[in-house]
Design an enzyme around this catalytic site. Sequence first.
Site, PDB file in Angstrom:
ATOM      1  CG  HIS A 225       0.330  20.411  37.769  1.00 19.59           C
ATOM      2  ND1 HIS A 225       0.820  19.131  37.872  1.00 19.59           N
ATOM      3  CD2 HIS A 225       1.281  21.124  37.097  1.00 19.59           C
ATOM      4  CE1 HIS A 225       2.012  19.059  37.290  1.00 19.59           C
ATOM      5  NE2 HIS A 225       2.322  20.256  36.819  1.00 19.59           N
ATOM      6  CB  CYS A 241       4.416  22.831  36.569  1.00 24.84           C
ATOM      7  SG  CYS A 241       3.768  23.422  34.989  1.00 24.84           S
TER       8      CYS A 241
END
Length: 456
Positions: A225, A241
């Site tokens: 992301h 992440c």
Amino acid sequence: MNRTDTHRTARPAHLLRLAGAALLLIALSGCAGWGARERPQLAPAPPPPEPFALNSFELQDDTDVVGRLRHTTVQGEETLLDIARAYDLGYDEILAANPGVDPWTPASGQRVLLPTAHVLPDAPREGIVINLAARRLYYYPPRHDGEPARVVTHPIGIGREGWATPLGRTKVAKKHAAPAWTVPASIRREHAAKGDPLPAVVPPGPDNPLGSHALRLGWSSILIHGTSKPAGIGMRVSHGCMQLYPEDIAPLFEAVPVGTPVTVVDQPYLAGVGTDGLLLEAHEPVKPMSGTRREAAVTRAIEAAIARHRLQDSALVDLDLAQAHAGRHAGYPLPIEASAPAQDAWLAALPAAPPLPTPHVAPVGQGEWYVDLGRFKSENNARRLVAMLTHQGPPIPALRVPGEGQHRVLAGPYPSKALASAAARRIERDLDETGRPIHLAPAVASNAAPPSAMLP
């Protein structure tokens, strides 16, 4: 004897001989000789500048190394973070390439090495490949008929200690534009313990840690992301992440279809063949290695590259040089053959990069309330704090006001005392710097009067 005769007989003898020699040459050469006289040799034209590619490269079947090491120079008060973002580099890699250079206050005119060459990971060249040790993502777009193979690469932030990014293979399961973040309970507890409570759901917007786009993977709670904190790209900063600069996640999101395979590896030592022969790229391992394990990993990487290119009978590797490079973890490819030039001379001959603007824009606040963070005798210390504030995520507006031999640092402005107080709490929590809200005239921000006259 008249004055004319006296002047004529006083002419120096060496000038006479020179004139006579010149006349003799003219007489012997004749008109034909003058017409055939060779023109003076002109200096050869400089070679055309090397083509520059930022992060997208054409691949051949035997390509191991993409990009080219280059250098640039610091302009004004820009930071290494500004330079890194301009050239699509991460924090850790630009620091490793420039040891001893202050990331926040490098000297104007300082030469900066740009580690814009990369040895491709030893992994299938399909979909997305992530090398955690290099803090770098590689995307291999599907190849269409008649088109060359390509790779696109970007720096990434990865999981910090205790929140490791998993290794292995998965795929892109879903895509989210303007994602909301449903905060896991464990992260909410962590933030609450630091005095920074989070809501159950963070809506889309500039404060959302997921940024503008997210690719959800087949692994639970692991995404690729964007970010609200670009200064962390290239570091171990996430809860597992993989984060990209805002300007990188948007085109990647558009290009990557659902179902794209994703491979995550941890390869700190990478060997490959480039225009400078056999090269070794070394990064700090995500998990610490003993010296023996490091030497074995380096040897395996070199042997694999030699076998891949069938160089068993031609490559002469300086293993001592290779192990020395590996121990320094410079993060960019270096020649390791016995005939390799001296490293300092090789780096000094690198071409300059074309100047590129940084996407980072210092924030500008509105209002008459500030957070007074004190006065500094050292201009560099004041510059450092202002740079750290403006690179926070989301960024904090700040300015440095010199006067009376000191440099005052102000965060703001803000439209109200309440917002200035909230900013002061955030600054103390994130940077361990204590400040107090103060009200100042608008001339402070506009610099309409001498700084020393504006401040109480």
